[in-house]
Design an enzyme around this catalytic site. Sequence first.
Site, PDB file in Angstrom:
ATOM      1  N   SER A 188       0.868  -1.189   0.000  1.00 47.19           N
ATOM      2  CA  SER A 188       0.000   0.000   0.000  1.00 47.19           C
ATOM      3  C   SER A 188       0.899   1.233   0.000  1.00 47.19           C
ATOM      4  O   SER A 188       2.096   1.138   0.334  1.00 47.19           O
ATOM      5  CB  SER A 188      -0.844  -0.010   1.272  1.00 47.19           C
ATOM      6  OG  SER A 188      -1.551   1.192   1.433  1.00 47.19           O
TER       7      SER A 188
ATOM      8  N   TYR B 278      -1.951  -1.053  10.615  1.00 47.69           N
ATOM      9  CA  TYR B 278      -2.101  -1.361   9.184  1.00 47.69           C
ATOM     10  C   TYR B 278      -0.802  -1.056   8.442  1.00 47.69           C
ATOM     11  O   TYR B 278      -0.308  -1.864   7.656  1.00 47.69           O
ATOM     12  CB  TYR B 278      -3.265  -0.561   8.593  1.00 47.69           C
ATOM     13  CG  TYR B 278      -3.502  -0.816   7.119  1.00 47.69           C
ATOM     14  CD1 TYR B 278      -4.086  -2.013   6.678  1.00 47.69           C
ATOM     15  CD2 TYR B 278      -3.143   0.130   6.151  1.00 47.69           C
ATOM     16  CE1 TYR B 278      -4.300  -2.251   5.325  1.00 47.69           C
ATOM     17  CE2 TYR B 278      -3.358  -0.105   4.794  1.00 47.69           C
ATOM     18  CZ  TYR B 278      -3.935  -1.304   4.387  1.00 47.69           C
ATOM     19  OH  TYR B 278      -4.141  -1.541   3.047  1.00 47.69           O
TER      20      TYR B 278
HETATM   21  N1  NAP Z   1      -8.637  -0.109  -1.710  1.00 45.06           N
HETATM   22  C1  NAP Z   1      -7.551   0.584  -1.423  1.00 45.06           C
HETATM   23  O1  NAP Z   1      -7.569   1.820  -1.427  1.00 45.06           O
HETATM   24  C2  NAP Z   1      -6.256  -0.123  -1.095  1.00 45.06           C
HETATM   25  C3  NAP Z   1      -5.086   0.650  -1.043  1.00 45.06           C
HETATM   26  C4  NAP Z   1      -3.888   0.003  -0.739  1.00 45.06           C
HETATM   27  C5  NAP Z   1      -3.874  -1.351  -0.498  1.00 45.06           C
HETATM   28  N2  NAP Z   1      -5.035  -2.064  -0.532  1.00 45.06           N
HETATM   29  C6  NAP Z   1      -4.957  -3.506  -0.262  1.00 45.06           C
HETATM   30  O2  NAP Z   1      -5.608  -4.197  -1.316  1.00 45.06           O
HETATM   31  C7  NAP Z   1      -6.003  -5.493  -0.868  1.00 45.06           C
HETATM   32  C8  NAP Z   1      -7.432  -5.754  -1.322  1.00 45.06           C
HETATM   33  O3  NAP Z   1      -8.306  -4.869  -0.646  1.00 45.06           O
HETATM   34  P1  NAP Z   1      -9.562  -4.193  -1.355  1.00 45.06           P
HETATM   35  O4  NAP Z   1      -9.323  -2.735  -1.361  1.00 45.06           O
HETATM   36  O5  NAP Z   1      -9.889  -4.874  -2.601  1.00 45.06           O
HETATM   37  O6  NAP Z   1     -10.693  -4.447  -0.225  1.00 45.06           O
HETATM   38  P2  NAP Z   1     -11.956  -5.388  -0.190  1.00 45.06           P
HETATM   39  O7  NAP Z   1     -12.899  -5.066  -1.299  1.00 45.06           O
HETATM   40  O8  NAP Z   1     -12.469  -5.298   1.222  1.00 45.06           O
HETATM   41  O9  NAP Z   1     -11.353  -6.833  -0.465  1.00 45.06           O
HETATM   42  C9  NAP Z   1     -10.631  -7.525   0.518  1.00 45.06           C
HETATM   43  C10 NAP Z   1     -10.547  -8.973   0.105  1.00 45.06           C
HETATM   44  O10 NAP Z   1      -9.783  -9.678   1.090  1.00 45.06           O
HETATM   45  C11 NAP Z   1     -10.470 -10.858   1.407  1.00 45.06           C
HETATM   46  N3  NAP Z   1     -10.174 -11.325   2.750  1.00 45.06           N
HETATM   47  C12 NAP Z   1     -10.226 -10.666   3.920  1.00 45.06           C
HETATM   48  N4  NAP Z   1      -9.935 -11.475   4.942  1.00 45.06           N
HETATM   49  C13 NAP Z   1      -9.687 -12.693   4.392  1.00 45.06           C
HETATM   50  C14 NAP Z   1      -9.340 -13.966   4.906  1.00 45.06           C
HETATM   51  N5  NAP Z   1      -9.175 -14.183   6.229  1.00 45.06           N
HETATM   52  N6  NAP Z   1      -9.179 -15.006   4.052  1.00 45.06           N
HETATM   53  C15 NAP Z   1      -9.350 -14.817   2.717  1.00 45.06           C
HETATM   54  N7  NAP Z   1      -9.666 -13.641   2.164  1.00 45.06           N
HETATM   55  C16 NAP Z   1      -9.841 -12.604   3.000  1.00 45.06           C
HETATM   56  C17 NAP Z   1     -11.932 -10.528   1.246  1.00 45.06           C
HETATM   57  O11 NAP Z   1     -12.667 -11.722   0.980  1.00 45.06           O
HETATM   58  P3  NAP Z   1     -13.670 -12.452   2.020  1.00 45.06           P
HETATM   59  O12 NAP Z   1     -14.185 -11.429   2.962  1.00 45.06           O
HETATM   60  O13 NAP Z   1     -14.728 -13.029   1.111  1.00 45.06           O
HETATM   61  O14 NAP Z   1     -12.841 -13.513   2.649  1.00 45.06           O
HETATM   62  C18 NAP Z   1     -11.905  -9.645   0.016  1.00 45.06           C
HETATM   63  O15 NAP Z   1     -11.979 -10.427  -1.146  1.00 45.06           O
HETATM   64  C19 NAP Z   1      -5.796  -5.482   0.648  1.00 45.06           C
HETATM   65  O16 NAP Z   1      -4.596  -6.154   0.952  1.00 45.06           O
HETATM   66  C20 NAP Z   1      -5.670  -3.994   0.970  1.00 45.06           C
HETATM   67  O17 NAP Z   1      -4.936  -3.787   2.140  1.00 45.06           O
HETATM   68  C21 NAP Z   1      -6.226  -1.486  -0.851  1.00 45.06           C
END
Ligand code: NAP
Length: 248
Positions: free
Chosen positions: A143, A156
């Site tokens: 991130s 985080y």
């Molecule tokens: N969106 C942003 O602005 C942003 C910025 C920087 C980094 N990120 C990173 O991008 C990644 C994806 O996040 P996102 O933004 O796409 O958020 P999101 O829509 O909330 O997706 C998170 C994903 O992680 C999965 N997850 C959570 N806990 C889990 C577990 N115990 N086992 C398996 N899967 C799990 C969820 O699936 P289930 O709940 O179905 O298990 C979901 O598919 C994360 O690592 C986040 O830190 C996001």
Amino acid sequence: MSHGIRNKVVVITGASSGLGEATARHLAERGASVVLGARRSDRIAALAKELTAAGFKAIAVPTDVTDQHQVKNLVDTAVQEFGRIDVILNNAGLMPLAPLERLKIDEWDRMIDVNIKGVLYGIAAALPHMKAQRSGHIINVSSVYGHVVDPGATVYCATKFAVRALSEGLRKEVKPYNIRTTIISPGAVSTELLEHISEKDIQAGTKEFVRKIAVGPDTFARTVAFAVNEPDDVDINEILFRPTAQPV
Ligand SMILES: NC(=O)c1ccc[n+]([C@@H]2O[C@H](COP(=O)([O-])OP(=O)(O)OC[C@H]3O[C@@H](n4cnc5c(N)ncnc54)[C@H](OP(=O)(O)O)[C@@H]3O)[C@@H](O)[C@H]2O)c1
């Protein structure tokens, strides 16, 4: 070894929403076989069904990344179904922001379990196959918060700094096996990530900030596609992107 994206076998954790879901669609549409892992089995099953119906290759494997055996099963299933694993995108993560003084210790544990240990379990599951193949690509999601620390995001940020540290060590360790490693560090992207902030005042403020500047999850999917699509002798080690409007 497959070249480009077409015919590569790509395992994606956190494929049920946000960045993982967008990447699954993007790579499947470009000819990859995608193997979808997440806890919400209904979501990944529906996505796999939709992609398959459209003529693409996708399977869903319900997976909780905090359980190393389930992550191994995810990767082993990919190899059983498609004969190999070319890419693992260790993407599953959560970001329940809160200042340390609010003592959200369960959330600290959860972030460490999913954001750090989940990535390590993905590496552990993929590495033996990739070593045997003498090829592969491990992509870990950090991130902007793996580069800077803001108050309220301390734990985080610690997890995302850890993802960068372990990815850099991995990069050096897997050179003998012809394995590529990429860290992708997104800025603000519209996903479900903020829905899991339990402190309502912090959630409201963060949503207000992110709503104004965030870009769509396709942005992330394109960065993954870029790294995967580069020729085999090119190792894209790190990508950091922000919405143009993001100040921090
Ligand atoms: N969106 C942003 O602005 C942003 C910025 C920087 C980094 N990120 C990173 O991008 C990644 C994806 O996040 P996102 O933004 O796409 O958020 P999101 O829509 O909330 O997706 C998170 C994903 O992680 C999965 N997850 C959570 N806990 C889990 C577990 N115990 N086992 C398996 N899967 C799990 C969820 O699936 P289930 O709940 O179905 O298990 C979901 O598919 C994360 O690592 C986040 O830190 C996001």
